[in-house]
Motif scaffolding. Structure first.
Motif, short mmCIF file in Angstrom:
data_model
loop_
_atom_site.label_atom_id
_atom_site.label_comp_id
_atom_site.label_asym_id
_atom_site.label_seq_id
_atom_site.Cartn_x
_atom_site.Cartn_y
_atom_site.Cartn_z
N ALA A 118 0.82 -1.21 0.10
CA ALA A 118 0.15 0.06 -0.19
C ALA A 118 0.95 1.09 -0.04
O ALA A 118 1.68 1.40 0.64
N VAL A 119 0.27 2.20 -0.90
CA VAL A 119 1.11 3.57 -0.93
C VAL A 119 0.60 4.42 0.09
O VAL A 119 -0.67 4.71 0.33
N ALA A 120 1.39 4.94 1.11
CA ALA A 120 0.89 5.89 1.95
C ALA A 120 0.73 7.44 1.18
O ALA A 120 -0.05 8.18 1.52
N LYS A 121 1.72 7.75 0.64
CA LYS A 121 1.62 9.11 -0.13
C LYS A 121 2.69 9.13 -1.38
O LYS A 121 3.68 8.40 -1.48
N VAL A 122 2.33 9.88 -2.26
CA VAL A 122 3.29 10.22 -3.43
C VAL A 122 3.98 11.43 -2.91
O VAL A 122 3.89 12.49 -2.34
N GLY A 147 9.28 21.12 -6.43
CA GLY A 147 8.45 21.32 -7.36
C GLY A 147 8.34 20.28 -8.36
O GLY A 147 7.81 20.60 -9.36
N ARG A 148 8.83 18.98 -8.04
CA ARG A 148 8.39 18.11 -9.01
C ARG A 148 8.03 16.64 -8.22
O ARG A 148 8.45 16.62 -7.11
N THR A 149 7.52 15.43 -8.98
CA THR A 149 7.38 14.40 -8.33
C THR A 149 8.57 13.52 -8.23
O THR A 149 9.72 13.63 -9.01
N SER A 150 8.91 12.91 -7.05
CA SER A 150 10.03 12.31 -6.77
C SER A 150 10.29 11.08 -6.13
O SER A 150 11.10 10.37 -6.23
N LEU A 193 10.50 4.80 -1.86
CA LEU A 193 11.17 4.56 -3.49
C LEU A 193 11.21 5.85 -4.29
O LEU A 193 10.28 6.59 -4.38
N SER A 194 12.42 6.02 -4.81
CA SER A 194 12.56 7.20 -5.48
C SER A 194 12.17 6.94 -7.24
O SER A 194 12.61 5.68 -7.40
N CYS A 195 11.89 7.87 -7.95
CA CYS A 195 11.57 7.71 -9.27
C CYS A 195 11.24 9.02 -10.03
O CYS A 195 11.48 9.98 -9.33
N ARG A 196 11.46 9.05 -11.47
CA ARG A 196 11.54 10.10 -12.25
C ARG A 196 9.84 10.78 -12.37
O ARG A 196 9.75 11.76 -12.41
N SER A 197 9.02 9.55 -12.51
CA SER A 197 7.77 10.02 -12.62
C SER A 197 6.82 8.88 -12.03
O SER A 197 7.16 7.79 -11.95
N PRO A 205 -6.47 12.07 -2.29
CA PRO A 205 -5.36 12.96 -1.58
C PRO A 205 -4.13 13.35 -1.97
O PRO A 205 -3.47 14.31 -2.08
N TRP A 206 -3.50 12.24 -2.72
CA TRP A 206 -2.44 12.20 -3.48
C TRP A 206 -2.33 13.51 -4.57
O TRP A 206 -1.20 14.16 -4.59
N ALA A 207 -3.32 13.50 -5.43
CA ALA A 207 -3.67 14.51 -6.27
C ALA A 207 -3.76 15.85 -5.80
O ALA A 207 -3.27 16.76 -6.13
N GLU A 208 -4.68 15.83 -4.73
CA GLU A 208 -4.90 17.21 -3.98
C GLU A 208 -3.57 17.68 -3.47
O GLU A 208 -3.35 18.90 -3.69
N GLN A 209 -2.68 16.92 -2.86
CA GLN A 209 -1.39 17.16 -2.49
C GLN A 209 -0.45 17.73 -3.72
O GLN A 209 0.55 18.82 -3.32
N ALA A 210 -0.51 17.58 -4.88
CA ALA A 210 0.03 18.17 -5.92
C ALA A 210 -0.59 19.44 -6.54
O ALA A 210 -0.02 19.72 -7.50
N GLY A 211 -1.83 19.68 -5.93
CA GLY A 211 -2.44 21.09 -6.12
C GLY A 211 -3.67 20.75 -7.22
O GLY A 211 -4.25 21.79 -7.66
N HIS A 212 -3.72 19.55 -7.19
CA HIS A 212 -5.11 19.35 -8.15
C HIS A 212 -6.38 19.34 -7.76
O HIS A 212 -6.65 19.29 -6.04
N THR A 213 -7.48 19.78 -8.27
CA THR A 213 -8.90 19.73 -7.81
C THR A 213 -9.67 18.50 -7.98
O THR A 213 -9.12 17.84 -9.02
#
Length: 417
Positions: A132-136, A141-144, A154-158, A179-187
């Motif tokens: 299970a993923v807890a968070k992205v 300023g980018r996905t890590s 775990l690290s990655c480029r995307s 919630p993961w999308a909201e943390q990135a600023g998404h509606t």
């Protein structure tokens, strides 16, 4: 850097994204919190897996009333014919059924899941189930990468979020991704059930008078408060112990939800046209003719075969016509009323079963914030979305899965690049 691309969710869009990214030569990790991949695929299409639909693209978009137009760009890159080709290349022969629905010749959804998993293994995609993923993670300023619930990072480029909506939760779609999308600023647009059975408190539903009765090829409509039609679907339906269900009902359900919200209603009026190919006046004339030709026969016997028997007797009762009345005794007004009920039987519904009982989730990550040709986030570099987490929803019949596979393909290719 542990991986190039991490994909969260092993449903149709996640499996397709894994293959697309793997084919680009990326180091790919596919994570799913469940114990096996493709659970929703394995039960789709009644266990036969309706992998796509062969209708022309314009028709497919029409069958995706929830933001289907967003997919025009995607379809110009990878479309339903490409999906058919993709499966045939994996050794899955498909056949076309009614309304353009495409199924595997084997009639077994598992054969589709197995072919996808075989291809994923060939591409050396790493798979982690029961994870299970807890968070992205987002840094500078980018996905890590991602943080797992067991505390590992775990690290990655995307990262591709393919974790589904909130419907059919036993397959793992429990709304984790919002919630993961909201943390990135998404509606996240408001979530609601679509493709879901409809509930009613009408007396004839409560006393189970019509429970289990199927009506074939009827016209089912949702009306606005002024009695004007919002939508009509001509398909089959069934009466249940809590309301109505079946293909026509599933398609009408989102319009009931929206009407209740828009006009702040406790109940919405629906209507059944049980003879959609006959005009009311023509039906009235035909019924009149039958009564004249059989003046001594009971109404029940004269009209045998016009409608399924239980529904025929029910409508006679609604028109206050005793089924044992003979034709000669039936007034023209009564015949007219009965003809009207055949064409326009109105009843009240009070909502739908809850989101977890729905086949499809309405609402999700706002498509205004996603690049239509790549499925990339406009808010966060290195973040991609595909499948039902997006605010896109279609009718059942291979449309949602088409959307999932197309968006999954684009997300996988572009995340890997």
């Amino acid at each position: 850097m542990d991986y190039d691309v991490i994909i969260i969710g092993g449903g149709p869009s996640g499996l397709m994204a894994s293959i697309a990214a793997g084919e680009q030569g990326a180091r790919v990790l596919l994570i799913d919190k469940g114990d096996k991949l493709g659970r929703k695929l394995a039960i789709s299409g009644g266990g036969r897996c309706n992998v796509t639909n062969r209708l022309p693209v314009d028709e497919i978009i029409k069958h995706i009333p929830g933001n289907g137009r967003f997919l025009y760009s995607a379809f110009s890159i990878f479309n339903n014919e490409d999906i058919i080709q993709f499966f045939e290349n994996l050794g899955i022969q498909l056949k076309e059924e009614d309304h353009g629905r495409m199924f595997p010749v084997t009639d077994k959804a598992q054969s589709v899941v197995d072919a996808l998993l075989t291809r994923i293994a060939e591409l050396k995609v790493t798979i982690r189930v029961n994870t299970a993923v807890a968070k992205v993670l987002y840094e500078n300023g980018r996905t890590s990468g991602v943080k797992l619930r067991d505390g590992k990072t775990l690290s990655c480029r995307s990262v591709i979020i393919a974790a589904g909506g909130s419907s059919v939760p036993h397959t793992g779609s429990t709304g984790d991704a919002y919630p993961w999308a909201e943390q990135a600023g998404h509606t996240i647009t408001e979530l609601y059930p679509t493709e879901v059975p409809i509930t009613s408190k009408e007396a004839f539903i409560k006393d189970k008078k019509l429970q289990g009765l199927s009506l074939r090829d009827i016209g089912l409509s949702v009306l606005n408060p002024k009695g004007k039609t919002i939508i009509t679907h001509q398909m089959d339906m069934i009466f249940t112990h809590f309301g109505i269900s079946g293909p026509a009902v599933l398609r009408c359900s989102q319009y009931v939800v929206k009407a209740m919200k828009k006009w702040k209603l406790d109940e919405v009026v629906m209507t059944i046209d049980s003879l959609p190919d006959t005009k009311e006046e023509a039906l009235f004339q035909k019924l009149n003719q039958i009564m004249k030709e059989h003046p001594k026969k009971t109404v029940k016997n004269s009209l045998k075969g016009l409608l399924p028997e239980r529904y025929l007797l029910f409508l006679l009762e609604q028109a206050n016509i005793d089924e044992e009345t003979v034709g000669a005794q039936l007034s023209s007004e009564k015949i007219r009323l009965f003809a009207k009920l055949c064409k326009d039987f109105r009843f009240h519904v009070n909502g739908t079963l809850p989101l977890e009982k729905a086949f499809v989730t309405g609402g999700g990550v706002s498509i205004k914030e996603v690049e239509p040709k790549t499925m990339a986030s406009k808010k966060m570099p290195g973040l991609y979305f595909c499948g039902e987490v997006l605010d896109i929803h279609g009718y059942t019949g291979g449309y949602n899965i088409t959307s999932a596979l197309v968006t999954g393909r684009l997300a996988g290719v572009n995340a890997a690049r």
